[in-house]
Write a protein that holds these residues in place. Structure first.
Motif, short mmCIF file in Angstrom:
data_model
loop_
_atom_site.label_atom_id
_atom_site.label_comp_id
_atom_site.label_asym_id
_atom_site.label_seq_id
_atom_site.Cartn_x
_atom_site.Cartn_y
_atom_site.Cartn_z
N PHE A 42 0.67 -1.25 0.13
CA PHE A 42 0.16 -0.12 0.00
C PHE A 42 0.83 1.10 -0.09
O PHE A 42 0.44 2.35 -0.56
N TYR A 46 1.16 5.36 -1.66
CA TYR A 46 1.23 6.97 -0.98
C TYR A 46 2.45 7.73 -1.89
O TYR A 46 2.36 8.62 -1.98
N TYR A 129 7.24 -7.33 13.58
CA TYR A 129 7.53 -6.32 14.63
C TYR A 129 6.46 -5.60 15.22
O TYR A 129 6.19 -5.68 16.68
N GLY A 151 -3.13 -7.74 2.87
CA GLY A 151 -1.70 -8.31 2.78
C GLY A 151 -1.17 -8.65 4.22
O GLY A 151 -0.87 -9.55 4.52
N VAL A 152 -0.72 -7.38 4.88
CA VAL A 152 -0.35 -7.42 6.41
C VAL A 152 -1.57 -8.43 7.16
O VAL A 152 -1.04 -9.15 7.88
N GLY A 172 -13.88 -4.99 5.08
CA GLY A 172 -14.72 -4.25 4.36
C GLY A 172 -16.05 -4.96 3.89
O GLY A 172 -16.85 -4.26 3.35
N LYS A 176 -14.72 -10.76 2.47
CA LYS A 176 -13.59 -10.83 3.16
C LYS A 176 -13.67 -11.43 4.52
O LYS A 176 -12.67 -11.77 5.09
N SER A 215 -4.32 0.21 10.53
CA SER A 215 -3.53 0.52 9.37
C SER A 215 -4.37 1.51 8.49
O SER A 215 -4.23 1.81 7.37
N PHE A 237 -0.41 2.39 12.26
CA PHE A 237 0.80 2.00 11.47
C PHE A 237 0.50 2.21 9.94
O PHE A 237 1.16 1.84 9.05
N SER A 240 -4.43 3.81 5.11
CA SER A 240 -5.29 3.24 3.70
C SER A 240 -6.26 4.41 3.40
O SER A 240 -6.85 4.49 2.06
N PRO A 263 4.73 3.39 14.31
CA PRO A 263 5.88 2.83 13.96
C PRO A 263 5.91 2.49 12.69
O PRO A 263 5.04 2.62 11.76
N LEU A 265 8.35 -0.08 9.70
CA LEU A 265 9.29 -1.16 9.60
C LEU A 265 10.71 -0.78 9.54
O LEU A 265 11.56 -1.41 9.87
N ARG A 314 -10.20 -1.51 -2.80
CA ARG A 314 -10.41 -2.44 -1.69
C ARG A 314 -10.85 -3.90 -2.42
O ARG A 314 -11.64 -4.48 -1.71
N1 NAP Z 1 4.20 1.26 9.09
C1 NAP Z 1 4.80 0.27 8.52
O1 NAP Z 1 5.69 -0.31 9.12
C2 NAP Z 1 3.79 -0.62 7.69
C3 NAP Z 1 4.42 -1.48 6.83
C4 NAP Z 1 3.55 -2.11 5.73
C5 NAP Z 1 2.36 -1.91 5.64
N2 NAP Z 1 1.91 -0.64 6.35
C6 NAP Z 1 0.43 -0.19 6.12
O2 NAP Z 1 -0.28 -1.53 6.44
C7 NAP Z 1 -1.74 -1.28 5.72
C8 NAP Z 1 -1.89 -2.52 4.91
O3 NAP Z 1 -0.91 -2.76 3.81
P1 NAP Z 1 -1.21 -3.69 2.80
O4 NAP Z 1 0.17 -3.51 1.80
O5 NAP Z 1 -1.06 -5.03 3.25
O6 NAP Z 1 -2.53 -3.24 2.14
P2 NAP Z 1 -3.96 -4.26 2.28
O7 NAP Z 1 -4.24 -4.29 3.76
O8 NAP Z 1 -3.72 -5.43 1.42
O9 NAP Z 1 -4.87 -3.23 1.53
C9 NAP Z 1 -5.50 -2.05 2.22
C10 NAP Z 1 -6.90 -2.49 2.94
O10 NAP Z 1 -7.10 -1.31 3.90
C11 NAP Z 1 -8.56 -1.77 3.81
N3 NAP Z 1 -9.36 -0.14 3.71
C12 NAP Z 1 -10.16 0.37 4.66
N4 NAP Z 1 -10.45 1.49 4.35
C13 NAP Z 1 -10.05 1.87 3.19
C14 NAP Z 1 -9.95 2.73 2.10
N5 NAP Z 1 -10.54 3.96 2.41
N6 NAP Z 1 -9.17 2.79 1.05
C15 NAP Z 1 -8.48 1.68 0.75
N7 NAP Z 1 -8.43 0.63 1.67
C16 NAP Z 1 -9.19 0.86 2.80
C17 NAP Z 1 -8.98 -2.49 2.67
O11 NAP Z 1 -9.59 -3.77 3.33
P3 NAP Z 1 -11.10 -3.83 3.59
O12 NAP Z 1 -11.75 -3.75 2.28
O13 NAP Z 1 -11.40 -5.06 4.27
O14 NAP Z 1 -11.64 -2.81 4.54
C18 NAP Z 1 -8.01 -2.66 2.00
O15 NAP Z 1 -7.84 -3.87 1.33
C19 NAP Z 1 -1.67 -0.10 4.71
O16 NAP Z 1 -2.10 1.07 5.50
C20 NAP Z 1 0.01 0.26 4.72
O17 NAP Z 1 0.40 1.60 4.79
C21 NAP Z 1 2.45 0.02 7.35
#
Ligand code: NAP
Length: 324
Positions: A42, A46, A129, A151-152, A172, A176, A215, A237, A240, A263, A265, A314
């Motif tokens: 995701f 950004y 982590y 994914g996460v 959502g 799912k 997230s 974290f 989305s 946090p 990664l 989504r």
């Molecule tokens: N801080 C870190 O270290 C770190 C590292 C990796 C990922 N992340 C974050 O973790 C999250 C998941 O990453 P991922 O790559 O595995 O993506 P993902 O979870 O496969 O995709 C994002 C999911 O968020 C949900 N969502 C809820 N509201 C949304 C909206 N308004 N628009 C789009 N999606 C929405 C959707 O699931 P539903 O339809 O089921 O609601 C969507 O499938 C992301 O926010 C990413 O930035 C953070």
């Protein structure tokens, strides 16, 4: 010449351009890697949209698996013909081949194929982590994990279950929800039609949870605080649904002296020792069978625009991978 996806301006998926690029020979500390599978995250959206500003023009993508074709002077962690994966370093993973700093490369253990490695490395290390270091989840605890079918999410929820936690996930859609239940969630809340905090209070007998992993960001932040028990930890974290809007810190005291962390990664894998330890934990949990990764979405690398539309729309479940 190899091709790669690049951006010269920020915007919607249409700014992703598939074009020929010069790669060249590896310099000191670099490896030339021919990609076999590229992980989609995701955070890539950004960088593309400008939510996280990057200098332009830029490559895009943080995660890929492939084969080392050559190494530059001073490289000792990998050799030509090694199968490797990485989740970090300079952006540019959406490419047929590229130069990568060798220090971010990890050999892929036998028994794990390239597609799985690209699907799991960044998301699996993030799950690691979050649930083992940011808040080490203990057997018997009930925790809330948002975007449980993402994914996460699919990786984290299976792992939490293996740690002996009771997992509440949000998703959502009903489709799912079924997938999240099959991947470790004991309870699933469909966020598009249920009040998350009210359901969490109901499921925990009014007590709330010790930790929320959020997230989704803007749409869920305040509601997530209402899911916590006093002194609970809010782990924000991701974004989305957009960045969390500025708020009055006294909210944390009013809602029970809550803790908050934001946090990433990169901090948790900043040293080679931390990177290897985190990655090994992921490889071990895969080998044990406690976490299984089936890649449901595989796209050609040239279709990155469609990948971003589906991820932001989504429409994806679990990890998404592109192949050159
Ligand atoms: N801080 C870190 O270290 C770190 C590292 C990796 C990922 N992340 C974050 O973790 C999250 C998941 O990453 P991922 O790559 O595995 O993506 P993902 O979870 O496969 O995709 C994002 C999911 O968020 C949900 N969502 C809820 N509201 C949304 C909206 N308004 N628009 C789009 N999606 C929405 C959707 O699931 P539903 O339809 O089921 O609601 C969507 O499938 C992301 O926010 C990413 O930035 C953070």
């Amino acid at each position: 010449m190899p091709k790669a996806v690049r951006i010269t301006e920020t915007g919607g998926p249409e700014v992703l351009r598939w074009e020929e690029v010069e790669v060249g020979a590896p310099g000191a500390g670099q490896a030339l890697v021919r990609h076999t599978a590229v992980g989609v995250n995701f955070i890539d959206t950004y960088h593309r949209s400008g939510l996280y500003p990057v200098p332009l023009p830029s490559g895009i993508g943080s995660e890929a698996a492939g084969v080392v074709e050559a190494v530059g002077p001073g490289v000792t962690v990998v050799r030509p013909s090694d199968r490797v994966v990485y989740a970090g370093g300079p952006r540019g993973a959406y490419a047929e081949s590229r130069l990568v700093p060798a220090e971010v490369l990890l050999p892929i253990p036998a028994g794990i194929d390239d597609r799985t490695a690209a699907a799991v490395m960044l998301k699996g290390m993030t799950a690691q982590y979050l649930i083992r270091r940011t808040y080490p989840v203990k057997t018997g605890e009930t925790v809330l994990f948002h975007a449980a079918a993402g994914g996460v999410g699919l990786i984290a929820c299976q792992w939490l279950k293996a740690l002996g936690a009771t997992v509440i996930g949000t998703v959502g859609s009903d489709e799912k929800a079924a997938i999240a239940r099959a991947h470790g969630c004991d309870h699933v809340i469909v966020s598009t039609r249920e009040d998350i905090a009210a359901r969490v209070k109901e499921l925990t007998g009014g007590a709330g949870v010790p930790v929320v992993y959020d997230s989704v960001g803007k749409d869920t932040f305040l509601n997530s605080l209402d899911c916590l028990r006093p002194l609970g930890l809010m782990v924000s974290f991701g974004n989305s649904s957009g960045k969390v809007t500025p708020f009055d810190l006294t909210i944390l005291s009013q809602k029970g002296s809550l803790f908050l962390t934001r946090p990433t990664l990169a901090t948790y894998t900043a040293t080679r020792a931390d990177l290897e330890a985190t990655a090994n934990d992921v490889f071990n949990v895969l080998r044990s069978g406690a976490v299984k990764v089936e890649v449901r979405h595989v796209y050609p690398l040239a279709d990155a625009q469609q990948v971003h539309r589906d991820l932001e729309g989504r429409r994806t479940v679990g990890s998404v991978v592109m192949t050159p």
